[in-house]
Scaffold this motif. Structure first.
Motif, PDB file in Angstrom:
ATOM      1  N   PRO A  91       0.822  -1.216   0.000  1.00  0.00           N
ATOM      2  CA  PRO A  91       0.000   0.000   0.000  1.00  0.00           C
ATOM      3  C   PRO A  91       0.858   1.270   0.000  1.00  0.00           C
ATOM      4  N   GLU A  92       2.016   1.204   0.681  1.00  0.00           N
ATOM      5  CA  GLU A  92       2.904   2.378   0.728  1.00  0.00           C
ATOM      6  C   GLU A  92       3.446   2.680  -0.676  1.00  0.00           C
ATOM      7  N   LYS A  93       3.819   1.615  -1.388  1.00  0.00           N
ATOM      8  CA  LYS A  93       4.343   1.794  -2.749  1.00  0.00           C
ATOM      9  C   LYS A  93       3.254   2.376  -3.652  1.00  0.00           C
ATOM     10  N   ALA A  94       2.045   1.895  -3.469  1.00  0.00           N
ATOM     11  CA  ALA A  94       0.932   2.403  -4.289  1.00  0.00           C
ATOM     12  C   ALA A  94       0.747   3.901  -4.056  1.00  0.00           C
ATOM     13  N   ASN A 113      -2.911 -10.890  -7.145  1.00  0.00           N
ATOM     14  CA  ASN A 113      -2.200  -9.968  -6.255  1.00  0.00           C
ATOM     15  C   ASN A 113      -1.801  -8.702  -7.025  1.00  0.00           C
ATOM     16  N   GLY A 114      -1.288  -8.879  -8.233  1.00  0.00           N
ATOM     17  CA  GLY A 114      -0.914  -7.728  -9.070  1.00  0.00           C
ATOM     18  C   GLY A 114      -2.134  -6.882  -9.402  1.00  0.00           C
ATOM     19  N   ALA A 115      -3.249  -7.560  -9.647  1.00  0.00           N
ATOM     20  CA  ALA A 115      -4.480  -6.837  -9.988  1.00  0.00           C
ATOM     21  C   ALA A 115      -4.962  -6.002  -8.802  1.00  0.00           C
ATOM     22  N   ASP A 116      -4.866  -6.563  -7.601  1.00  0.00           N
ATOM     23  CA  ASP A 116      -5.310  -5.811  -6.421  1.00  0.00           C
ATOM     24  C   ASP A 116      -4.417  -4.593  -6.188  1.00  0.00           C
ATOM     25  N   PHE A 117      -3.114  -4.761  -6.459  1.00  0.00           N
ATOM     26  CA  PHE A 117      -2.187  -3.627  -6.353  1.00  0.00           C
ATOM     27  C   PHE A 117      -2.544  -2.567  -7.406  1.00  0.00           C
ATOM     28  N   ALA A 118      -2.808  -3.014  -8.625  1.00  0.00           N
ATOM     29  CA  ALA A 118      -3.181  -2.089  -9.700  1.00  0.00           C
ATOM     30  C   ALA A 118      -4.466  -1.337  -9.361  1.00  0.00           C
ATOM     31  N   LYS A 119      -5.373  -2.038  -8.683  1.00  0.00           N
ATOM     32  CA  LYS A 119      -6.634  -1.384  -8.294  1.00  0.00           C
ATOM     33  C   LYS A 119      -6.357  -0.188  -7.373  1.00  0.00           C
ATOM     34  N   GLU A 120      -5.401  -0.371  -6.467  1.00  0.00           N
ATOM     35  CA  GLU A 120      -5.029   0.747  -5.584  1.00  0.00           C
ATOM     36  C   GLU A 120      -4.492   1.928  -6.378  1.00  0.00           C
TER      37      GLU A 120
END
Ligand code: MG
Length: 275
Positions: A42-45, A98-105
């Protein structure tokens, strides 16, 4: 109108310096290449979102890698790449989600990956498992309001189209890497648009030559020196109504990479300006 972007690797260090590099070269669109799952925090996002805003960069897609071995050739590649080998399939489905959830952020709707050497023969015993795996990943992305894009190359265009029909999900798309279709000897990228043109949501600006033996991919080249007919490709994409990015990808490193990317940008600009 189409724009020109470039691939950016998701770095451990702050992404602001990557964005500084590409904006200096004239780019404001990029695909983010993400292989290391541990960086998807989340921090990276938050850091990426802030850098996008501050430096006027749009992330058009997350290119999502997966764990386990990868051999980019016609032999070990069959047994290592993407969702095709059953030994790695489940973990890689999780990697993609997992990548998709990160992309969503990040507010990014398009997730791109290599899915492996999808069987040409629909009676191949591996095929039903691939169909089920793609459907499950696509269902997860659908809940996120996202699309699952197939990086082209490891299968013929009609094999990809058949898979889309068999998976039967509304959120499947193509990231057309025109060089890959040639490097893998699977098709002519301009003609491939006759087969899956309506599914194209992303395009890589990469060039290369056909294989010259039965085991190894053909060689990537600087844009304009390989077999991709970019004027014909972009004309056909425009006729299909494509107005997204042509994302330059040059898979070498160092000063030559930067020089080739700038040359590619000039070439693409001259073509787009004449469309
Ligand atoms: Mg590519």
């Amino acid at each position: 109108m189409m724009n020109i972007g470039v691939c950016v690797s998701l770095p451990k260090t702050p992404i602001a310096s990557s964005f500084e590099n590409i904006t200096k070269m004239g780019f404001h669109h990029c695909q983010l290449m993400s292989w290391d799952r541990s960086l998807r925090t989340p921090e990276k996002a938050e850091e990426i979102k802030a850098a996008c805003l501050a430096q006027d960069v749009t992330v058009t897609a997350l290119w999502c890698g997966w764990s386990g071995p990868a051999a980019w050739n016609f032999y070990e590649g069959q047994e290592t790449l993407g969702l095709v080998p059953p030994a790695y399939r489940f973990e890689r489905m999780q990697d993609l989600m997992n990548g998709a959830d990160f992309a969503k952020e990040l507010g990014v709707t398009d997730i791109v990956s290599h899915m492996g050497f999808i069987p040409e023969n629909p009676h191949d015993p591996l095929y039903p498992g691939v169909v089920a795996a793609v459907r499950a990943v696509a269902a997860h992305l659908q809940q996120n309001g996202q699309y699952l894009l197939f990086e082209t190359g490891q299968e013929t265009p009609v094999t990809l189209l058949r898979l889309f029909e068999d998976v039967a999900m509304p959120n499947l798309g193509v990231n057309l890497d025109p060089a890959n279709l040639i490097l893998y000897g699977k098709g002519n990228p301009v003609d491939a648009l006759d087969v899956f043109g309506k599914y194209v949501r992303g395009v890589h600006g990469k060039d290369g030559n056909y294989p010259t033996n039965g085991r190894e991919l053909g060689a990537e080249t600087p844009m304009g020196q390989g077999k991709v007919d970019f004027p014909a490709l972009l004309k056909k994409l425009a006729a299909l109504g494509y107005d997204g990015s042509i994302t330059i990808e040059r898979e070498i490193e160092g000063d030559q990479q930067a020089a080739d990317i700038l040359t590619a940008r000039e070439l693409l600009l001259s073509i787009i300006n004449k469309l």
